[in-house]
Design an enzyme around this catalytic site. Sequence first.
Site, PDB file in Angstrom:
ATOM      1  N   ASP A  93       0.855  -1.176   0.000  1.00 51.33           N
ATOM      2  CA  ASP A  93       0.000   0.000   0.000  1.00 51.33           C
ATOM      3  C   ASP A  93       0.895   1.231   0.000  1.00 51.33           C
ATOM      4  O   ASP A  93       1.778   1.371   0.860  1.00 51.33           O
ATOM      5  CB  ASP A  93      -0.896   0.030   1.241  1.00 51.33           C
ATOM      6  CG  ASP A  93      -1.985  -1.038   1.193  1.00 51.33           C
ATOM      7  OD1 ASP A  93      -2.061  -1.767   0.177  1.00 51.33           O
ATOM      8  OD2 ASP A  93      -2.759  -1.140   2.163  1.00 51.33           O
ATOM      9  N   ASP A  99     -15.276  -3.622  -1.136  1.00 49.51           N
ATOM     10  CA  ASP A  99     -14.891  -3.408   0.262  1.00 49.51           C
ATOM     11  C   ASP A  99     -16.166  -3.223   1.066  1.00 49.51           C
ATOM     12  O   ASP A  99     -17.031  -2.426   0.693  1.00 49.51           O
ATOM     13  CB  ASP A  99     -14.012  -2.165   0.386  1.00 49.51           C
ATOM     14  CG  ASP A  99     -12.806  -2.217  -0.539  1.00 49.51           C
ATOM     15  OD1 ASP A  99     -12.303  -3.324  -0.767  1.00 49.51           O
ATOM     16  OD2 ASP A  99     -12.387  -1.149  -1.026  1.00 49.51           O
TER      17      ASP A  99
END
Length: 235
Positions: free
Chosen positions: A8, A127
């Site tokens: 990330d 998500d």
Amino acid sequence: MEILPAIDLKDGKAVRLTKGLMDSAKIYSDEPWQLAKTFEDMGSKWLHIVDLNGAFAGEPKNLEQIEKIRENTSLKIELGGGIRDEDTIKRYLELGIDRLILGSIAVKNPDFVKEMAAKYPIAVGIDAIDGYVAVEGWAEVSEMKATELAKAFADCGVEAIICTDVGRDGTLSGINVDFTISIAEASGIDTIASGGLKSINDILVLKNTGKVAGVIVGKAFYEGLIDLGEAFKLV
């Protein structure tokens, strides 16, 4: 089943968040491309990258680091975070990215995702918070159930669905196996589990279901809780 180590990116560094909160970022590397090389040396075939700044800005924000990772490894790369239009998709494909992840746009404009999936290698990122789809870098929760969104992309050319239980992401509390399976069954698409993985046992449980195509490994590796070299041998 594939294991996809995750990087990330925030402000050019490799970080991990807890439950998607940007101010929870913990820096693990100032040179993300070196991490990617480490994953490749361990036996990884894939790398999962999220441009965290891009997810909030709605446009690419960590291009320099993404280019370095591409130049320094032979890994297959899937990339998400702020991809909202076809020009960005083309730009990343020209850079050598293998698959693009469309997240927030999948909720707001599913027809666009279907159109792109017919032309390019596309994954959908779903998500969820308490089973409902979270968008805009998890800053908003929609009124759509994650399984409904997954079902909407059946038979349209989407290569994979990456499903994340936001409440578990970065918490090392274990993968939400039931949620992952529900997405796989609703969509009929290769489904990749994400959020909360804590041990090799999580990987084995997912593998033994026979219904999960992959799993993303993040914080468990960075905190030294999982031997990725061993994990690659198991799958």
